[in-house]
Design a protein around this motif. Structure first.
Motif, short mmCIF file in Angstrom:
data_model
loop_
_atom_site.label_atom_id
_atom_site.label_comp_id
_atom_site.label_asym_id
_atom_site.label_seq_id
_atom_site.Cartn_x
_atom_site.Cartn_y
_atom_site.Cartn_z
N ASN A 1 -5.20 -7.58 -6.16
CA ASN A 1 -5.85 -7.86 -4.88
C ASN A 1 -5.01 -7.31 -3.73
O ASN A 1 -3.82 -7.07 -3.87
CB ASN A 1 -6.12 -9.36 -4.69
N GLY A 2 -5.68 -7.10 -2.61
CA GLY A 2 -5.01 -6.59 -1.42
C GLY A 2 -4.28 -7.69 -0.67
O GLY A 2 -4.37 -8.87 -1.01
N PRO A 3 -3.53 -7.32 0.37
CA PRO A 3 -2.83 -8.32 1.20
C PRO A 3 -3.84 -9.32 1.78
O PRO A 3 -4.95 -8.93 2.14
CB PRO A 3 -2.18 -7.50 2.31
N ARG B 1 -5.63 -11.31 0.35
CA ARG B 1 -6.82 -11.29 -0.51
C ARG B 1 -7.92 -10.39 0.06
O ARG B 1 -9.11 -10.62 -0.15
CB ARG B 1 -7.37 -12.69 -0.74
N LEU C 1 -9.91 -4.55 -2.16
CA LEU C 1 -9.15 -3.34 -2.46
C LEU C 1 -9.88 -2.10 -1.96
O LEU C 1 -11.11 -2.04 -1.96
CB LEU C 1 -8.93 -3.20 -3.97
N TYR D 1 -0.40 0.29 -2.91
CA TYR D 1 -0.01 -1.05 -2.49
C TYR D 1 1.40 -1.30 -2.98
O TYR D 1 1.66 -1.23 -4.19
CB TYR D 1 -0.97 -2.10 -3.07
N VAL E 1 4.20 -5.70 -4.05
CA VAL E 1 3.19 -6.55 -4.68
C VAL E 1 3.89 -7.70 -5.39
O VAL E 1 4.87 -7.49 -6.10
CB VAL E 1 2.33 -5.73 -5.67
N GLN F 1 0.01 -12.92 -7.65
CA GLN F 1 -1.11 -13.31 -6.79
C GLN F 1 -1.27 -14.81 -6.66
O GLN F 1 -1.85 -15.30 -5.71
CB GLN F 1 -2.40 -12.68 -7.26
N SER G 1 1.15 -10.68 0.92
CA SER G 1 1.44 -9.50 0.11
C SER G 1 0.29 -9.21 -0.83
O SER G 1 -0.47 -10.10 -1.20
CB SER G 1 2.74 -9.68 -0.68
N PRO G 2 0.15 -7.93 -1.24
CA PRO G 2 -0.83 -7.63 -2.28
C PRO G 2 -0.46 -8.41 -3.54
O PRO G 2 0.70 -8.77 -3.72
CB PRO G 2 -0.68 -6.13 -2.50
#
Length: 171
Positions: free
Chosen positions: A87-89, A91, A94, A99, A102, A105, A112-113
């Motif tokens: 997932n991206g920063p 949430r 993407l 990225y 990381v 999650q 952070s990603p």
């Protein structure tokens, strides 16, 4: 006449998106349907520890989907399996790009990603990783239909043994 032209253009755009895939460039052929997941781990790389594995559909069961902006990849053949979640920063959904910084999650900072790797029931809660999304496409309803991504994950320390992986998916 204008309404008919607009309807014809809208239908052509819709048909092109469904046949060619959302995000595909005009005139660019789509990949054939299928999926491949590969991993190569250095000795001590948790949770895969020195193993090289490859899952290729249709001989392997591979599922790729997106839920609440987390891309989930499950690959299984016999008793060998892996799950990777990206997932991206914050949430965020993407997009194509690299990225860095990381973290896990579930336990890392939300800003952070994120990554989560589980294999044979084992995972890491202290991930240090980076991943690159080379291609990601969604259909008109937002469903994930294509993904090309690679990742490097280390468990416990930023300089720990590396687990490298690659995912290719085309619905």
């Amino acid at each position: 006449m204008r309404a008919l032209m607009r309807a014809t253009v809208a239908a052509a755009v819709l048909i092109g998106a469904v046949v060619g895939g959302a995000g595909a460039a005009a005139g660019t052929p789509s990949d054939p349907p299928g999926a491949t997941v590969t991993v190569k781990a250095e000795v001590g790389a948790h949770p895969v520890n020195g193993r090289t594995a490859e899952w290729i559909s249709p001989d392997s069961e591979i599922m790729v989907w997106e839920y609440q902006n987390v891309v989930k990849i499950d690959a299984m053949k016999g008793l060998d399996d892996i799950r990777v979640e990206l997932n991206g920063p914050n949430r965020a959904r993407l997009a194509v790009g690299t990225y860095q910084d990381v973290r896990n999650q579930l336990y890392g900072p939300a800003s952070s990603p994120g990554i989560l790797v589980i294999s044979r029931g084992l995972g890491c809660i202290d991930d240090y990783a980076e991943f690159t999304v080379d291609r990601i496409e969604r259909d008109l309803s937002g469903r994930l239909v294509a993904l090309e991504a690679s990742f490097t994950q280390r468990c416990g320390a930023p300089d720990g043994p590396a687990l490298n992986g690659h995912v290719h998916y085309q619905a």
